[in-house]
Design a protein around this motif. Sequence first.
Motif, PDB file in Angstrom:
ATOM      1  N   CYS A 144       0.431 -11.617   1.390  1.00  0.00           N
ATOM      2  CA  CYS A 144       1.072 -10.801   0.353  1.00  0.00           C
ATOM      3  C   CYS A 144       1.223  -9.347   0.788  1.00  0.00           C
ATOM      4  N   CYS A 145       0.420  -8.930   1.762  1.00  0.00           N
ATOM      5  CA  CYS A 145       0.415  -7.541   2.237  1.00  0.00           C
ATOM      6  C   CYS A 145       1.094  -7.411   3.594  1.00  0.00           C
ATOM      7  N   PHE A 146       2.064  -8.269   3.853  1.00  0.00           N
ATOM      8  CA  PHE A 146       2.834  -8.207   5.098  1.00  0.00           C
ATOM      9  C   PHE A 146       1.935  -8.283   6.330  1.00  0.00           C
ATOM     10  N   TYR A 147       0.905  -9.137   6.241  1.00  0.00           N
ATOM     11  CA  TYR A 147      -0.008  -9.431   7.353  1.00  0.00           C
ATOM     12  C   TYR A 147      -0.844  -8.225   7.779  1.00  0.00           C
ATOM     13  N   ASP A 148      -1.089  -7.314   6.864  1.00  0.00           N
ATOM     14  CA  ASP A 148      -1.942  -6.144   7.121  1.00  0.00           C
ATOM     15  C   ASP A 148      -3.344  -6.459   6.598  1.00  0.00           C
ATOM     16  N   SER A 149      -4.287  -6.682   7.503  1.00  0.00           N
ATOM     17  CA  SER A 149      -5.647  -7.081   7.123  1.00  0.00           C
ATOM     18  C   SER A 149      -6.389  -6.008   6.343  1.00  0.00           C
ATOM     19  N   ASP A 150      -6.197  -4.751   6.694  1.00  0.00           N
ATOM     20  CA  ASP A 150      -6.880  -3.666   5.978  1.00  0.00           C
ATOM     21  C   ASP A 150      -6.438  -3.605   4.517  1.00  0.00           C
ATOM     22  N   THR A 151      -5.144  -3.685   4.297  1.00  0.00           N
ATOM     23  CA  THR A 151      -4.624  -3.669   2.925  1.00  0.00           C
ATOM     24  C   THR A 151      -5.089  -4.911   2.173  1.00  0.00           C
ATOM     25  N   ALA A 152      -5.126  -6.048   2.855  1.00  0.00           N
ATOM     26  CA  ALA A 152      -5.589  -7.296   2.233  1.00  0.00           C
ATOM     27  C   ALA A 152      -7.045  -7.169   1.780  1.00  0.00           C
ATOM     28  N   ASN A 153      -7.874  -6.552   2.600  1.00  0.00           N
ATOM     29  CA  ASN A 153      -9.274  -6.331   2.210  1.00  0.00           C
ATOM     30  C   ASN A 153      -9.370  -5.459   0.965  1.00  0.00           C
ATOM     31  N   GLU A 154      -8.553  -4.429   0.919  1.00  0.00           N
ATOM     32  CA  GLU A 154      -8.547  -3.544  -0.249  1.00  0.00           C
ATOM     33  C   GLU A 154      -8.094  -4.301  -1.496  1.00  0.00           C
ATOM     34  N   VAL A 155      -7.069  -5.132  -1.342  1.00  0.00           N
ATOM     35  CA  VAL A 155      -6.579  -5.933  -2.466  1.00  0.00           C
ATOM     36  C   VAL A 155      -7.692  -6.844  -2.975  1.00  0.00           C
ATOM     37  N   LEU A 156      -8.379  -7.520  -2.066  1.00  0.00           N
ATOM     38  CA  LEU A 156      -9.448  -8.425  -2.487  1.00  0.00           C
ATOM     39  C   LEU A 156     -10.573  -7.684  -3.198  1.00  0.00           C
ATOM     40  N   GLN A 157     -10.894  -6.503  -2.726  1.00  0.00           N
ATOM     41  CA  GLN A 157     -11.920  -5.713  -3.413  1.00  0.00           C
ATOM     42  C   GLN A 157     -11.494  -5.415  -4.846  1.00  0.00           C
ATOM     43  N   GLN A 158     -10.230  -5.045  -5.005  1.00  0.00           N
ATOM     44  CA  GLN A 158      -9.724  -4.759  -6.350  1.00  0.00           C
ATOM     45  C   GLN A 158      -9.726  -6.011  -7.227  1.00  0.00           C
ATOM     46  N   VAL A 159      -9.370  -7.152  -6.618  1.00  0.00           N
ATOM     47  CA  VAL A 159      -9.367  -8.422  -7.363  1.00  0.00           C
ATOM     48  C   VAL A 159     -10.775  -8.751  -7.842  1.00  0.00           C
ATOM     49  N   TYR A 160     -11.746  -8.641  -6.954  1.00  0.00           N
ATOM     50  CA  TYR A 160     -13.119  -8.955  -7.332  1.00  0.00           C
ATOM     51  C   TYR A 160     -13.625  -8.001  -8.409  1.00  0.00           C
ATOM     52  N   LEU A 161     -13.234  -6.731  -8.332  1.00  0.00           N
ATOM     53  CA  LEU A 161     -13.605  -5.782  -9.379  1.00  0.00           C
ATOM     54  C   LEU A 161     -12.977  -6.168 -10.716  1.00  0.00           C
ATOM     55  N   LYS A 162     -11.697  -6.560 -10.679  1.00  0.00           N
ATOM     56  CA  LYS A 162     -11.027  -6.987 -11.915  1.00  0.00           C
ATOM     57  C   LYS A 162     -11.767  -8.158 -12.551  1.00  0.00           C
ATOM     58  N   VAL A 163     -12.189  -9.094 -11.726  1.00  0.00           N
ATOM     59  CA  VAL A 163     -12.888 -10.272 -12.237  1.00  0.00           C
ATOM     60  C   VAL A 163     -14.247  -9.863 -12.813  1.00  0.00           C
ATOM     61  N   LEU A 164     -15.010  -9.068 -12.054  1.00  0.00           N
ATOM     62  CA  LEU A 164     -16.340  -8.646 -12.509  1.00  0.00           C
ATOM     63  C   LEU A 164     -16.293  -7.788 -13.767  1.00  0.00           C
ATOM     64  N   GLU A 165     -15.279  -6.948 -13.878  1.00  0.00           N
ATOM     65  CA  GLU A 165     -15.153  -6.072 -15.040  1.00  0.00           C
ATOM     66  C   GLU A 165     -14.484  -6.763 -16.225  1.00  0.00           C
ATOM     67  N   GLY A 166     -14.008  -7.980 -16.025  1.00  0.00           N
ATOM     68  CA  GLY A 166     -13.388  -8.732 -17.110  1.00  0.00           C
ATOM     69  C   GLY A 166     -11.929  -8.396 -17.353  1.00  0.00           C
ATOM     70  N   ARG A 167     -11.308  -7.646 -16.448  1.00  0.00           N
ATOM     71  CA  ARG A 167      -9.888  -7.321 -16.614  1.00  0.00           C
ATOM     72  C   ARG A 167      -9.005  -8.490 -16.196  1.00  0.00           C
ATOM     73  N   ALA A 168      -9.546  -9.414 -15.414  1.00  0.00           N
ATOM     74  CA  ALA A 168      -8.850 -10.655 -15.052  1.00  0.00           C
ATOM     75  C   ALA A 168      -9.750 -11.795 -15.501  1.00  0.00           C
ATOM     76  N   LYS A 169      -9.271 -12.576 -16.465  1.00  0.00           N
ATOM     77  CA  LYS A 169     -10.094 -13.637 -17.042  1.00  0.00           C
ATOM     78  C   LYS A 169      -9.472 -14.999 -16.792  1.00  0.00           C
ATOM     79  N   TYR A 170     -10.304 -15.910 -16.357  1.00  0.00           N
ATOM     80  CA  TYR A 170      -9.869 -17.293 -16.165  1.00  0.00           C
ATOM     81  C   TYR A 170      -9.939 -17.998 -17.518  1.00  0.00           C
TER      82      TYR A 170
END
Length: 151
Positions: free
Chosen positions: A12-38
């Motif tokens: 999703c980040c045009f094969y940029d691993s650094d940006t992908a890591n940042e995205v995943l950190q944000q995703v995990y924060l969203k999940v932990l903070e309840g901003r993204a709910k399953y």
Amino acid sequence: MHKEAFLWARQCCFYDSDTANEVLQQVYLKVLEGRAKYRGNSTVKTWLFSVVKYTAIDLLKKESKFSSLDMADISRLPNDTSETETENYEALLKLLPERQQEVLLLVFYHNLTLEEVAEVLNVSLGTVRTHYDRGKKKLKELIQDKYAYGR
């Protein structure tokens, strides 16, 4: 599922691993903070991939790196014969329209069904089927051209 989520984020980040890591950190924060709910409407993987995709889009827009694939992107593709086969196929995938890339990556690399892809991309199943068929045909042409002309 972290490895698959990272690969999807990277794609999703045009094969940029650094940006992908940042995205995943944000995703995990969203999940932990309840901003993204399953909510149980799909598989956990489908839900997580949706969160990753939209988080990547938001981050790339924020950093002004988001744009659709165009001729400028194609000119940046590596054409060195020393590339590994994976890099060769990544380069060929980058030649496809963005939606076709996403559909093929989700189906072939992440083993999602077309129905799950429709959920991740928030489009209809018919749209996914169309992009899937067109993407496969175009990718086949690109592979045949590559090996026919020795690119």
